[in-house]
Design an enzyme around this catalytic site. Structure first.
Site, mmCIF file in Angstrom:
data_model
loop_
_atom_site.group_PDB
_atom_site.id
_atom_site.type_symbol
_atom_site.label_atom_id
_atom_site.label_comp_id
_atom_site.label_asym_id
_atom_site.label_seq_id
_atom_site.Cartn_x
_atom_site.Cartn_y
_atom_site.Cartn_z
ATOM 1 N N HIS A 135 0.823 -1.253 -0.088
ATOM 2 C CA HIS A 135 -0.069 -0.045 -0.028
ATOM 3 C C HIS A 135 1.090 1.293 0.022
ATOM 4 C CE1 HIS A 135 -3.439 2.101 0.255
ATOM 5 N NE2 HIS A 135 -3.789 1.857 1.369
ATOM 6 N N GLN B 154 -0.297 4.852 1.029
ATOM 7 C CA GLN B 154 -0.656 5.188 2.198
ATOM 8 C C GLN B 154 0.833 5.490 3.087
ATOM 9 O OE1 GLN B 154 -3.929 4.414 4.345
ATOM 10 N NE2 GLN B 154 -2.408 5.668 5.705
ATOM 11 N N ASP C 110 -2.886 -1.718 12.488
ATOM 12 C CA ASP C 110 -3.835 -1.947 11.300
ATOM 13 C C ASP C 110 -4.787 -3.115 11.727
ATOM 14 O OD1 ASP C 110 -5.185 -1.968 8.794
ATOM 15 O OD2 ASP C 110 -3.468 -2.748 7.738
ATOM 16 N N ARG D 289 -3.538 11.935 3.084
ATOM 17 C CA ARG D 289 -3.644 11.228 1.858
ATOM 18 C C ARG D 289 -3.798 12.134 0.664
ATOM 19 N NH1 ARG D 289 -4.956 5.810 2.179
ATOM 20 N NH2 ARG D 289 -4.216 5.881 0.045
HETATM 21 N N1 CP Z 1 -6.519 3.520 4.459
HETATM 22 C C1 CP Z 1 -7.265 3.362 3.272
HETATM 23 O O1 CP Z 1 -6.485 2.882 2.473
HETATM 24 O O2 CP Z 1 -8.389 3.443 3.426
HETATM 25 P P1 CP Z 1 -9.265 2.856 2.264
HETATM 26 O O3 CP Z 1 -9.698 1.517 2.215
HETATM 27 O O4 CP Z 1 -10.941 3.539 2.606
HETATM 28 O O5 CP Z 1 -9.054 3.452 0.977
HETATM 29 N N1 NVA Z 2 -4.354 -3.999 5.642
HETATM 30 C C1 NVA Z 2 -5.736 -3.488 5.188
HETATM 31 C C2 NVA Z 2 -5.429 -2.051 4.746
HETATM 32 C C3 NVA Z 2 -6.999 -1.418 4.580
HETATM 33 C C4 NVA Z 2 -6.494 0.146 4.122
HETATM 34 C C5 NVA Z 2 -6.404 -4.265 3.889
HETATM 35 O O1 NVA Z 2 -5.569 -4.822 3.056
HETATM 36 O O2 NVA Z 2 -7.569 -4.673 4.099
#
Ligand code: CP
Ligand code: NVA
Length: 323
Positions: free
Chosen positions: A130, A133, A223, A291
């Site tokens: 990600h 993020q 998370d 973000r």
């Molecule tokens: N943190 C994040 O990526 O949130 P969303 O899944 O809502 O995009």
């Molecule tokens: N680790 C989580 C992050 C969501 C923004 C997922 O992948 O669902």
């Protein structure tokens, strides 16, 4: 050369620094009421196979504030790899939009997309990474702490997409990173191998005792225990991660000045308590806000390949010194 952001393994420390500095400059300009249309007439495609609030809306708002437009498509609407091959999809979509962000289950889909696309591709979250993020999170730390050098960032939880991107971002920008996770939920061997090859000499520290891990932390990050796509493992994960909940007692071990970050969405009462998430050390709303600014910098870097003069950190500093 086309730039992509698939994984932070592909980013140089200079590019990471540049993106962060320009995101901070864009934020300052925005606060002064300046939203120059640097990307007027440009289009951003967004293909999402999973739900999203922050990533989707911050990208749509970012391209809008830069004078461009967004085209959002759900994964099932286009059937990438099902209705047509990833290669055909990539070649065709490259004719319509200037940059494409995709949220997908399989990281390999994004890699294949980038192989055939003739436009920049952004990973808007995959099972492995990600990156948007993690860059925004380091921007938040920089904003709150005034710098990144020597900051200790402790991620308490699963060695998931967010944790991996944070470990990479920390290596790029000089933070000390520690993952505190139960045995069996740290980083997979292929990630560790790629990390050691990309960042020789940078330790990838994993602790199994959360209390020891957070000692001396400037930032405690957590998370969800069960990421999107892993719902069938939720019950087992709840048991394994129970001792890793970030509550007031654990955050107290990090110290009174420690910041609490969470990428959100959070499962209150699981990986984090409401007392911590809503408490004075939590910076999660500022983190979510950033973000937007980071996506703006990222879009400029990918689409223009250069920075508008007014946004070079020195020029921006000069602008402000006249206030
Ligand atoms: N943190 C994040 O990526 O949130 P969303 O899944 O809502 O995009
Ligand atoms: N680790 C989580 C992050 C969501 C923004 C997922 O992948 O669902």
């Amino acid at each position: 050369m086309i730039r992509h952001l698939i994984d932070l393994f592909d980013l140089s420390p200079e590019d990471a620094r540049d993106i962060l500095d320009h995101a901070l400059a864009l934020k300052r300009e925005d606060q002064r009421g300046n939203r120059p249309p640097y990307l007027a007439g440009r289009s951003l495609g967004l293909i999402f196979e999973k739900p999203s609030l922050r990533t989707r809306v911050s990208f749509e708002a970012a391209i809008g504030q830069l004078g461009g437009n967004a085209i959002f498509l759900r994964g099932q609407d286009v059937g990438i790899g099902v209705r047509e091959s990833i290669a055909d999809f990539a070649r065709v979509l490259s004719q319509y939009v200037d940059v494409l962000a995709m949220r997908t289950f399989s990281h390999a889909t994004i890699e294949e997309l980038a192989r055939y696309a003739t436009i920049p591709i952004v990973n808007a979250l995959s099972d492995r990474a990600h990156p948007c993020q993690a860059l925004a999170d380091l921007m938040t730390i920089q904003e709150l702490r005034g710098g990144l050098d020597g900051i200790k960032l402790v991620f308490v939880g699963d060695g998931n997409n967010v944790a991996r991107s944070l470990a990479q971002a920390s290596a790029l920008l000089g933070l000390e990173f520690v993952l505190a996770s139960p045995p069996g939920f740290a980083f997979p061997p292929e990630f560790r191998a790629r990390f050691e090859e990309t960042f020789p000499g940078v330790p990838l520290v994993v602790e199994h005792d959360p209390i020891r891990a957070v000692s001396g932390a400037d930032v405690v990050y957590t998370d969800v225990w069960t990421s999107m796509g892993q719902e069938h493992e939720a019950e087992d994960r709840r048991k394994a991660f129970e001792p890793f909940q970030v509550d007031t007692a654990l955050l107290d071990r990090a110290g009174p000045d420690a910041i609490l970050l969470h990428c959100l969405p959070a499962r209150r009462g699981e990986e984090v308590t409401s007392a911590v998430l809503d408490g004075p050390r939590s910076a999660v709303i500022l983190q979510a806000a950033n973000r937007l600014h980071l996506q703006k910098a990222l879009l400029l870097w990918l689409v223009l390949g250069s920075w508008p003069d007014v946004l070079t950190p020195n020029a921006s500093a000069r602008l402000h010194s006249r206030d």
